[in-house]
Design an enzyme around this catalytic site. Structure first.
Site, PDB file in Angstrom:
ATOM      1  N   CYS A  73       0.769  -1.236   0.000  1.00 43.45           N
ATOM      2  CA  CYS A  73       0.000   0.000   0.000  1.00 43.45           C
ATOM      3  C   CYS A  73       0.803   1.291   0.000  1.00 43.45           C
ATOM      4  O   CYS A  73       0.700   2.108  -0.914  1.00 43.45           O
ATOM      5  CB  CYS A  73      -0.890  -0.060   1.241  1.00 43.45           C
ATOM      6  SG  CYS A  73      -1.571   1.467   1.752  1.00 43.45           S
ATOM      7  N   HIS A 128      -2.176   6.345   5.151  1.00 40.42           N
ATOM      8  CA  HIS A 128      -1.030   5.414   5.208  1.00 40.42           C
ATOM      9  C   HIS A 128       0.235   5.966   4.564  1.00 40.42           C
ATOM     10  O   HIS A 128       1.036   5.224   3.984  1.00 40.42           O
ATOM     11  CB  HIS A 128      -1.393   4.058   4.583  1.00 40.42           C
ATOM     12  CG  HIS A 128      -0.647   2.920   5.220  1.00 40.42           C
ATOM     13  ND1 HIS A 128      -0.660   1.635   4.726  1.00 40.42           N
ATOM     14  CD2 HIS A 128       0.171   2.899   6.311  1.00 40.42           C
ATOM     15  CE1 HIS A 128       0.102   0.864   5.481  1.00 40.42           C
ATOM     16  NE2 HIS A 128       0.608   1.615   6.450  1.00 40.42           N
TER      17      HIS A 128
HETATM   18  C1  NG6 Z   1       1.245  -6.332   7.032  1.00 32.87           C
HETATM   19  C2  NG6 Z   1       0.092  -6.874   7.878  1.00 32.87           C
HETATM   20  C3  NG6 Z   1      -1.116  -6.948   6.973  1.00 32.87           C
HETATM   21  C4  NG6 Z   1      -1.404  -5.610   6.340  1.00 32.87           C
HETATM   22  C5  NG6 Z   1      -0.174  -5.118   5.612  1.00 32.87           C
HETATM   23  C6  NG6 Z   1      -0.349  -3.761   5.034  1.00 32.87           C
HETATM   24  C7  NG6 Z   1       0.812  -8.423   9.646  1.00 32.87           C
HETATM   25  C8  NG6 Z   1       1.156  -9.842   9.993  1.00 32.87           C
HETATM   26  N1  NG6 Z   1       0.424  -8.202   8.389  1.00 32.87           N
HETATM   27  O1  NG6 Z   1       2.384  -6.183   7.816  1.00 32.87           O
HETATM   28  O2  NG6 Z   1      -2.233  -7.383   7.719  1.00 32.87           O
HETATM   29  O3  NG6 Z   1      -1.794  -4.687   7.314  1.00 32.87           O
HETATM   30  O4  NG6 Z   1       0.921  -5.071   6.493  1.00 32.87           O
HETATM   31  O5  NG6 Z   1      -1.280  -3.807   4.023  1.00 32.87           O
HETATM   32  O6  NG6 Z   1       0.898  -7.543  10.480  1.00 32.87           O
HETATM   33  S1  NG6 Z   1      -1.286  -2.615   3.014  1.00 32.87           S
HETATM   34  O7  NG6 Z   1      -2.310  -2.914   2.043  1.00 32.87           O
HETATM   35  O8  NG6 Z   1      -1.606  -1.438   3.798  1.00 32.87           O
HETATM   36  O9  NG6 Z   1       0.033  -2.573   2.411  1.00 32.87           O
HETATM   37 CA    CA Z   2      -3.304  -2.367   0.093  1.00 31.76          CA
END
Ligand code: NG6
Ligand code: CA
Length: 500
Positions: A73, A128
């Protein structure tokens, strides 16, 4: 303001002669979280129906080879807003909820560019990208943030749905915060005396599967610890409604001037907590239910544009920040209820992966005034929104801005069926790959072939990988041995991008 508008119209006269007398198009980006290429029915899903997204595709241009820069993300969002490959920086990684702002004030971003061109600019939803300067106090002014990099208005989920603090931030302040109950956040040692998922699993609506065992908020244990802010905490089941209300409210409020809205939903990221209207409605478990919920959000935006008579001259772009994942840290029933649904469609891998499903995402663009309904296989990157919008509003990017962003307006809204010559793809561990129209190269390197928690093939291999996507869209056969010349060509492109 007047001269800004005049120069905007002048720019449009150059780029789109017939638009000179018209108003600049509004721009709405609806950015889903973790929505896979195959998660929507217009991209071939058969186990789930997404009528509002399908309508957008029917009335607009659906791209079949469009990419987020990265399989996670924060980096993809950084690239979308700045036009810079995130792997150029060491800090553009999945951020904790207390990270400082990643984009320096003064950077030329999509909202900053459009704001200068006379647009009202707003962000609603998942941020984020960090907030503050490293000494952030959640009980005071939260800045720098989106307002310091080009947005006039912000209503945010500060990090992710699964990360603390679980509160909304509107402009510089936490919404509905009682100053007598100040917020504290920690990503190190536990703080406060509230139960954690680890110690009190009996309090949870559903259990974590990996990570996500810290402070419990609304019956869901999160990543990170928080205390205080009780009156300000969000209710996950209401989040899609709250965000959509603010997104459509922004459109309504700015309908009389050109506006840019970046609507970044929390759906379909974990924790998946659909409103009761969507619960159980997909037959595919909670992941399917939040796809329906996301589709509803899209429908609300389209209905608002219709109601205000703005649809014709609004460019609506729908896309996702990375590919799909089914178990991303919670036992929410999504794995058990998948029912044959294929979130990545025909692609291999998923979120986090160097294979295609990591970054090849849905992209639909609708602009009735300019773009005939069509399907395009042009190679597109979200990196290019910045330079493309700059061209479309007649404001050339200043030197040094949006280093990797190229004007792709001909492919996005014109007649160019080819798009980029090549694009670099970034997996979670910084494994890079490069794509041309028909070929894909993944550089060799360390790392597990598969993440056993998320059950994703990551694409890591000690050997170079080459896939002939025209024959083999699912990247099943590494043909590196048979095409040394092709490998050399793609390696050179990657080296060129790294050195650029
Ligand atoms: C990872 C998390 C996952 C998610 C991701 C971010 C753990 C084990 N997993 O570290 O759940 O939050 O980060 O997702 O904590 S994103 O779409 O925001 O990149
Ligand atoms: Ca994402």
């Amino acid at each position: 303001m007047k001269s800004t508008l005049a120069s905007l119209l002048l720019g449009l006269a150059v780029v789109f002669p017939s638009l000179a007398a018209e108003r600049a198009p509004n721009i709405v980006i609806i950015y889903a979280d973790d929505l896979g290429y195959g998660d929507i029915s217009c991209n071939g899903a058969t186990k789930i129906k997404t009528p509002n997204i399908d309508r957008l595709a029917r009335e607009g241009r659906r791209f079949t080879d469009a990419h987020a820069t990265s399989a996670t993300c924060t980096p993809s969002r950084f690239a979308l807003l700045t036009g810079v490959y995130p792997w150029r920086r060491s800090d553009a990684k999945i951020l904790p909820g207390n990270a400082p702002l990643l984009i320096a004030p003064g950077t030329v971003t999509v909202p900053a560019l459009l704001q200068k061109a006379g647009y009202a600019t707003g962000v609603v939803g998942k941020w984020h990208l960090g907030l503050g300067d490293g000494k952030l106090d959640w009980n005071s002014d939260i800045k720098p943030g989106p307002l310091e990099i080009g947005f006039n208005y912000a209503f945010l989920v500060p990090a992710t749905g699964d990360r603390v603090p679980c509160v909304y931030v509107e402009n510089h302040r936490v919404v509905a915060l009682d100053p007598r109950d100040p917020i504290a956040v920690s990503y190190g040692k536990p703080i406060g005396n509230e139960p954690t998922g680890k110690d009190h699993p009996e309090l949870l609506k559903y259990k974590f599967s990996h990570g996500h065992d810290m402070t419990i908020v609304n019956g869901i244990s999160r990543i990170g610890y928080m205390s205080g802010g009780k009156t300000a905490r969000w209710v996950d089941e209401d989040m899609a409604d709250v965000l959509t209300k603010h997104a459509t409210g922004f459109i309504e409020q700015h309908r009389a001037q050109p506006f840019f809205l970046y609507f970044a939903t929390q759906d379909i990221h974990v924790p998946r907590m659909p409103h009761s209207r969507f619960e159980g409605k997909s037959g595919l478990g909670r992941r399917g239910d939040v796809i329906l919920q996301f589709d509803w959000c899209v429908g609300e935006v389209l209905a608002t544009l219709d109601r205000l008579g703005l649809a014709e001259n609004t460019l609506v772009i729908l896309s996702s920040d990375n590919g799909p994942v089914v178990d991303d840290g919670y036992h929410d029933g999504s794995v058990e209820n998948l029912n044959g649904h294929t979130p990545a469609g025909a692609l291999r891998g998923g979120k986090y992966s160097a294979f295609e499903a990591g970054t090849r995402v849905p992209l639909i663009l609708r602009w009735p005034a300019r773009v005939q309904p069509s399907v395009s296989s042009a190679l597109i990157s979200q990196l290019d929104f910045l330079a493309s919008f700059a061209a479309m509003v007649g404001r050339p990017l200043p030197a040094g801005a949006g280093r990797d962003s190229r004007d792709a307006s001909a492919a996005l809204v014109g007649n160019d069926a080819k798009g980029r010559d090549y694009v670099v793809e970034q997996a979670v561990n910084d494994r890079l790959g490069v794509r041309t129209a028909g070929w894909k190269y993944i550089e060799p390197g360390p790392g597990p072939a598969k993440n056993n928690f998320t059950n994703t093939e990551l694409g890591n291999s000690p050997a170079p990988q080459l896939y002939d996507l025209k024959q083999d869209i699912g990247e099943t056969k590494n043909v590196a041995g048979a095409h040394p010349g092709k490998i050399g060509e793609l390696k050179a492109l990657l080296a060129q991008a790294k050195g650029a």
